[in-house]
Enzyme design. Structure first.
Site, PDB file in Angstrom:
ATOM      1  N   ASN A   9      36.429  45.291  45.425  1.00 57.45           N
ATOM      2  CA  ASN A   9      36.069  44.060  46.132  1.00 57.45           C
ATOM      3  C   ASN A   9      36.353  44.302  47.609  1.00 57.45           C
ATOM      4  O   ASN A   9      37.501  44.275  48.037  1.00 57.45           O
ATOM      5  CB  ASN A   9      36.918  42.898  45.578  1.00 57.45           C
ATOM      6  CG  ASN A   9      36.747  41.619  46.378  1.00 57.45           C
ATOM      7  OD1 ASN A   9      35.848  41.507  47.211  1.00 57.45           O
ATOM      8  ND2 ASN A   9      37.621  40.650  46.113  1.00 57.45           N
ATOM      9  N   TRP A  10      35.285  44.565  48.352  1.00 57.73           N
ATOM     10  CA  TRP A  10      35.466  44.939  49.763  1.00 57.73           C
ATOM     11  C   TRP A  10      35.843  43.757  50.648  1.00 57.73           C
ATOM     12  O   TRP A  10      36.197  43.939  51.808  1.00 57.73           O
ATOM     13  CB  TRP A  10      34.185  45.602  50.311  1.00 57.73           C
ATOM     14  CG  TRP A  10      33.872  46.931  49.708  1.00 57.73           C
ATOM     15  CD1 TRP A  10      34.543  47.584  48.708  1.00 57.73           C
ATOM     16  CD2 TRP A  10      32.780  47.801  50.071  1.00 57.73           C
ATOM     17  NE1 TRP A  10      33.938  48.788  48.420  1.00 57.73           N
ATOM     18  CE2 TRP A  10      32.857  48.946  49.247  1.00 57.73           C
ATOM     19  CE3 TRP A  10      31.738  47.711  50.993  1.00 57.73           C
ATOM     20  CZ2 TRP A  10      31.933  49.997  49.331  1.00 57.73           C
ATOM     21  CZ3 TRP A  10      30.824  48.745  51.083  1.00 57.73           C
ATOM     22  CH2 TRP A  10      30.929  49.880  50.264  1.00 57.73           C
ATOM     23  N   LYS A  11      35.684  42.537  50.106  1.00 57.41           N
ATOM     24  CA  LYS A  11      35.959  41.321  50.891  1.00 57.41           C
ATOM     25  C   LYS A  11      35.184  41.359  52.211  1.00 57.41           C
ATOM     26  O   LYS A  11      34.067  41.893  52.249  1.00 57.41           O
ATOM     27  CB  LYS A  11      37.475  41.151  51.080  1.00 57.41           C
ATOM     28  CG  LYS A  11      38.223  41.189  49.742  1.00 57.41           C
ATOM     29  CD  LYS A  11      39.663  40.756  49.815  1.00 57.41           C
ATOM     30  CE  LYS A  11      40.284  40.825  48.434  1.00 57.41           C
ATOM     31  NZ  LYS A  11      41.681  40.365  48.390  1.00 57.41           N
ATOM     32  N   HIS A  95      37.026  33.910  42.757  1.00 59.35           N
ATOM     33  CA  HIS A  95      38.137  34.657  43.354  1.00 59.35           C
ATOM     34  C   HIS A  95      39.117  33.666  43.978  1.00 59.35           C
ATOM     35  O   HIS A  95      38.719  32.633  44.508  1.00 59.35           O
ATOM     36  CB  HIS A  95      37.609  35.636  44.414  1.00 59.35           C
ATOM     37  CG  HIS A  95      38.675  36.575  44.892  1.00 59.35           C
ATOM     38  ND1 HIS A  95      39.608  36.205  45.825  1.00 59.35           N
ATOM     39  CD2 HIS A  95      38.988  37.845  44.528  1.00 59.35           C
ATOM     40  CE1 HIS A  95      40.441  37.218  46.030  1.00 59.35           C
ATOM     41  NE2 HIS A  95      40.077  38.222  45.238  1.00 59.35           N
ATOM     42  N   GLU A  97      40.597  33.622  46.680  1.00 58.75           N
ATOM     43  CA  GLU A  97      40.329  33.286  48.089  1.00 58.75           C
ATOM     44  C   GLU A  97      39.223  32.239  48.198  1.00 58.75           C
ATOM     45  O   GLU A  97      39.245  31.391  49.091  1.00 58.75           O
ATOM     46  CB  GLU A  97      39.998  34.578  48.870  1.00 58.75           C
ATOM     47  CG  GLU A  97      41.262  35.399  49.103  1.00 58.75           C
ATOM     48  CD  GLU A  97      41.063  36.909  49.180  1.00 58.75           C
ATOM     49  OE1 GLU A  97      39.933  37.380  49.379  1.00 58.75           O
ATOM     50  OE2 GLU A  97      42.076  37.615  49.040  1.00 58.75           O
ATOM     51  N   GLU A 167      44.168  37.840  38.151  1.00 58.38           N
ATOM     52  CA  GLU A 167      44.716  38.189  39.455  1.00 58.38           C
ATOM     53  C   GLU A 167      45.781  37.173  39.854  1.00 58.38           C
ATOM     54  O   GLU A 167      45.453  36.089  40.376  1.00 58.38           O
ATOM     55  CB  GLU A 167      43.608  38.194  40.517  1.00 58.38           C
ATOM     56  CG  GLU A 167      42.482  39.157  40.217  1.00 58.38           C
ATOM     57  CD  GLU A 167      41.738  39.564  41.486  1.00 58.38           C
ATOM     58  OE1 GLU A 167      41.736  40.759  41.801  1.00 58.38           O
ATOM     59  OE2 GLU A 167      41.189  38.675  42.157  1.00 58.38           O
ATOM     60  N   GLY A 173      46.924  41.364  47.819  1.00 56.81           N
ATOM     61  CA  GLY A 173      47.086  41.758  49.213  1.00 56.81           C
ATOM     62  C   GLY A 173      48.520  41.719  49.707  1.00 56.81           C
ATOM     63  O   GLY A 173      48.776  41.796  50.902  1.00 56.81           O
ATOM     64  N   SER A 212      47.064  44.176  44.269  1.00 59.26           N
ATOM     65  CA  SER A 212      47.804  45.340  44.764  1.00 59.26           C
ATOM     66  C   SER A 212      47.800  46.529  43.808  1.00 59.26           C
ATOM     67  O   SER A 212      48.802  47.231  43.673  1.00 59.26           O
ATOM     68  CB  SER A 212      49.241  44.950  45.133  1.00 59.26           C
ATOM     69  OG  SER A 212      49.236  43.952  46.143  1.00 59.26           O
ATOM     70  N   GLY A 233      41.141  45.329  45.745  1.00 58.52           N
ATOM     71  CA  GLY A 233      40.834  44.887  47.105  1.00 58.52           C
ATOM     72  C   GLY A 233      41.131  45.992  48.101  1.00 58.52           C
ATOM     73  O   GLY A 233      40.343  46.927  48.286  1.00 58.52           O
ATOM     74  N   GLY A 234      42.277  45.915  48.734  1.00 59.70           N
ATOM     75  CA  GLY A 234      42.642  46.838  49.813  1.00 59.70           C
ATOM     76  C   GLY A 234      42.374  48.303  49.507  1.00 59.70           C
ATOM     77  O   GLY A 234      41.783  49.026  50.329  1.00 59.70           O
TER      78      GLY A 234
HETATM   79  P1  PGA Z   1      44.261  43.610  46.549  1.00 64.81           P
HETATM   80  O1  PGA Z   1      43.126  42.505  46.230  1.00 64.81           O
HETATM   81  O2  PGA Z   1      43.963  44.801  45.693  1.00 64.81           O
HETATM   82  O3  PGA Z   1      44.105  43.895  48.014  1.00 64.81           O
HETATM   83  O4  PGA Z   1      45.568  42.988  46.213  1.00 64.81           O
HETATM   84  C1  PGA Z   1      42.672  42.292  44.929  1.00 64.81           C
HETATM   85  C2  PGA Z   1      41.644  41.200  44.920  1.00 64.81           C
HETATM   86  O5  PGA Z   1      41.765  40.237  45.694  1.00 64.81           O
HETATM   87  O6  PGA Z   1      40.654  41.261  44.156  1.00 64.81           O
END
Ligand code: PGA
Length: 250
Positions: A9-11, A95, A97, A167, A173, A212, A233-234
């Site tokens: 997930n590149w956000k 998600h 967010e 999640e 994050g 994470s 994500g990251g």
């Molecule tokens: P993260 O994000 O790996 O940076 O914790 C995961 C996500 O939000 O899907």
């Protein structure tokens, strides 16, 4: 036997040049990935670019969201049939967010899930509790509510054609991962809740962990019986780290 799925997930990250470098780095290492299906979810404007970069590879394309509406006067929205037409296989919905920053409710998330499936996309439904909810012992209640909102709308059979991502919001994050045991317990809960309605659907359902995930903790997470991969994500923004997670399933 469920296959591992690792989805990036590149956000809100990327550029034409950066995407090209990232995708070519991922593709260069794909021959070492033996046991995982792999997908990347770039921001909307880059979907055609990344689709073309991935062409001929086994890596699938996904979106980070989709509108619950099919078409019409919804300025700024992107509809699921558009994403399907442009080459997406998956669509992340709900998600945390989107839920926390953009006010997306369980009902909106369920409608987005339904719209994605109607367009032929495979929704990756995100569920997960806030830190305060974990601390006050309501993790299962929250996850059940988020899950039920979708199942009640689309019906249990439709869940067969979806992916769930657990999640915990406090792990996204933050560098704070749920322990494999903590994650496994919630994954087992999710599967058993689905199994209460349809054992066959539950058995086949891929349930990803997100929050994470890094190359050094992925293998331990993926080894758990009910953890079928990760939503990353990251670490999905770095080809070496992302590949390190994909090969953790080998
Ligand atoms: P993260 O994000 O790996 O940076 O914790 C995961 C996500 O939000 O899907």
């Amino acid at each position: 036997m469920r296959k591992i799925l690792v989805a990036g997930n590149w956000k809100l990250n990327g550029s034409l040049a950066g995407n090209e470098a990232l995708v070519s780095g991922i593709l260069a290492g794909m021959s070492n990935v033996q046991n995982a299906d792999v997908a990347v979810c770039p921001p909307y404007p880059y979907l055609p670019q990344v689709r073309d970069l991935l062409s001929g590879s086994a890596v699938k394309l996904g979106s980070q969201d989709n509108s619950e509406h099919e078409q019409g006067a919804y300025t700024g929205e992107v509809a699921a049939p558009m994403l399907k037409e442009i080459g997406c296989h998956y669509a992340i919905v709900g998600h945390s967010e989107r839920r926390s920053l953009y006010g997306e409710t369980d009902a909106i998330t369920a409608s987005k899930f339904e719209a994605a499936q109607k367009a032929g996309l495979v929704p990756i439904l995100c569920v997960g509790e806030l830190l305060e909810e974990r601390e006050n012992g309501t993790t299962e209640e929250v996850v059940a509510r988020q899950l039920d909102a979708v199942v009640d709308l689309v019906g249990i059979a439709a869940m067969a054609n979806s992916v769930i991502a657990y999640e915990p919001v406090w792990a996204i994050g933050t560098g704070k991962t749920a322990s494999p045991e903590q994650a496994q317990a919630v994954h087992e809960f999710i599967r058993s809740r689905i199994a209460a309605q349809d054992a066959g659907v539950a058995e086949g359902l891929q349930i990803l962990y997100g929050g994470s995930v890094k190359p050094d903790n992925a293998a331990e997470l993926f080894a758990k019986p009910d953890i079928d991969g990760g939503l990353i994500g990251g670490a999905s923004l770095n080809a070496e780290d992302f590949l390190g997670i994909c090969t953790a399933a080998n």
